[in-house]
Design an enzyme around this catalytic site. Sequence first.
Site, PDB file in Angstrom:
ATOM      1  N   ASN A 179       0.872  -1.180   0.000  1.00  0.00           N
ATOM      2  CA  ASN A 179       0.000   0.000   0.000  1.00  0.00           C
ATOM      3  C   ASN A 179       0.907   1.227   0.000  1.00  0.00           C
ATOM      4  OD1 ASN A 179      -1.815   2.054   0.429  1.00  0.00           O
ATOM      5  ND2 ASN A 179      -2.176   1.560   2.587  1.00  0.00           N
ATOM      6  N   SER A 232       3.116  -2.111  10.253  1.00  0.00           N
ATOM      7  CA  SER A 232       4.569  -2.108  10.481  1.00  0.00           C
ATOM      8  C   SER A 232       5.223  -3.458  10.206  1.00  0.00           C
ATOM      9  CB  SER A 232       4.893  -1.614  11.898  1.00  0.00           C
ATOM     10  OG  SER A 232       4.425  -0.289  12.078  1.00  0.00           O
ATOM     11  N   GLU A 239      -6.972   4.775   7.382  1.00  0.00           N
ATOM     12  CA  GLU A 239      -6.692   6.184   7.064  1.00  0.00           C
ATOM     13  C   GLU A 239      -7.870   6.806   6.307  1.00  0.00           C
ATOM     14  OE1 GLU A 239      -2.863   5.651   5.200  1.00  0.00           O
ATOM     15  OE2 GLU A 239      -1.999   5.107   7.138  1.00  0.00           O
ATOM     16  N   LYS A 263       0.072   4.307  -0.289  1.00  0.00           N
ATOM     17  CA  LYS A 263      -0.557   5.511   0.270  1.00  0.00           C
ATOM     18  C   LYS A 263      -0.331   6.702  -0.682  1.00  0.00           C
ATOM     19  CE  LYS A 263       0.634   3.658   4.757  1.00  0.00           C
ATOM     20  NZ  LYS A 263       0.136   3.739   6.126  1.00  0.00           N
ATOM     21  N   GLU A 298      -5.649  -4.984  10.254  1.00  0.00           N
ATOM     22  CA  GLU A 298      -4.672  -3.911  10.458  1.00  0.00           C
ATOM     23  C   GLU A 298      -4.996  -3.141  11.738  1.00  0.00           C
ATOM     24  OE1 GLU A 298      -2.531  -2.797   6.633  1.00  0.00           O
ATOM     25  OE2 GLU A 298      -4.232  -1.473   6.845  1.00  0.00           O
ATOM     26  N   GLY A 325       2.043   2.343  10.501  1.00  0.00           N
ATOM     27  CA  GLY A 325       2.962   3.470  10.344  1.00  0.00           C
ATOM     28  C   GLY A 325       3.639   3.905  11.631  1.00  0.00           C
ATOM     29  N   HIS A 361      -9.510   1.121   4.439  1.00  0.00           N
ATOM     30  CA  HIS A 361      -8.263   1.372   5.179  1.00  0.00           C
ATOM     31  C   HIS A 361      -8.558   2.364   6.310  1.00  0.00           C
ATOM     32  CE1 HIS A 361      -4.202   2.598   6.154  1.00  0.00           C
ATOM     33  NE2 HIS A 361      -3.783   1.509   5.521  1.00  0.00           N
TER      34      HIS A 361
END
Length: 258
Positions: free
Chosen positions: A13, A216, A101, A15, A170, A176, A99
């Site tokens: 991904n 991560s 985010e 991003k 996730e 991150g 996701h």
Amino acid sequence: MNRKYRKTVIAGNWKMYKTPSETKEFMTEFKSIMPKGRWCDVALCVPAVCISAAVRAMRETRVGIGAENCNANASGAYTGEIAANMLLDAGCKYVILGHSERRAMGETNVDVNAKVLAALENGLIPIICVGESLEQREMELTMAHINYQVRAALSGVDAASLRRCVIAYEPIWAIGTGKTATSEQAEEVCREIRAIIRDMYGARAARGVSILYGGSMNAKNAAELLAQPDVDGGLIGGASLKPNDFATIIAATGEANE
Ligand code: PEP
């Protein structure tokens, strides 16, 4: 991983990193070091403007290109949005949906479900992300939250379509942050997701669905996470931006010299 029943999937991904020119550079380098075996499916989900460069660069390879979002509508007055059929036509095979985010930007479970249905209708493989916040984990609400997210995302998805879905666990606190879930934590939730799928679709479907861990994951910790029986691969952010690291993670799925 359990390769007897289900596919191992390593998905990147990107991003909002990399331009089309940087995409071209990455692909050139990655192609030269990419493990050649076919023991796992490899996906790279890239910013929309990089899709065509990525598809062009990886045409002769086994790497499937994906997007990071799609709109649930087939077409219409949705300025700035991209429909699933457009992604398919651009050469995408995958799309990341739900996701954290994007959820943080206001995407609801209802939105995620509508996007999953649109992706499936248009022949894309949705990589459906679910995961708890640190607060939810500390309040021991992880499983309740995951249960709700999985069931909501898959509402109206029939058993035949489920076979084309990939689920990614996730934990938000691991994305991150460099703070990876332990392999036990990852396994515990991935096993629970499989139990939810079993309850919804039966044992056979549950055995066949690929469930990834993301948060991560890197070249150093991938092998241990991927050794868990219910962790069928990884969704990788930061480490997928570096050709060497991404190749090492693919190799960690085993049989690197096949
Ligand atoms: C992600 O964005 O899906 C992700 C897992 O990111 P990172 O690997 O950087 O934690």
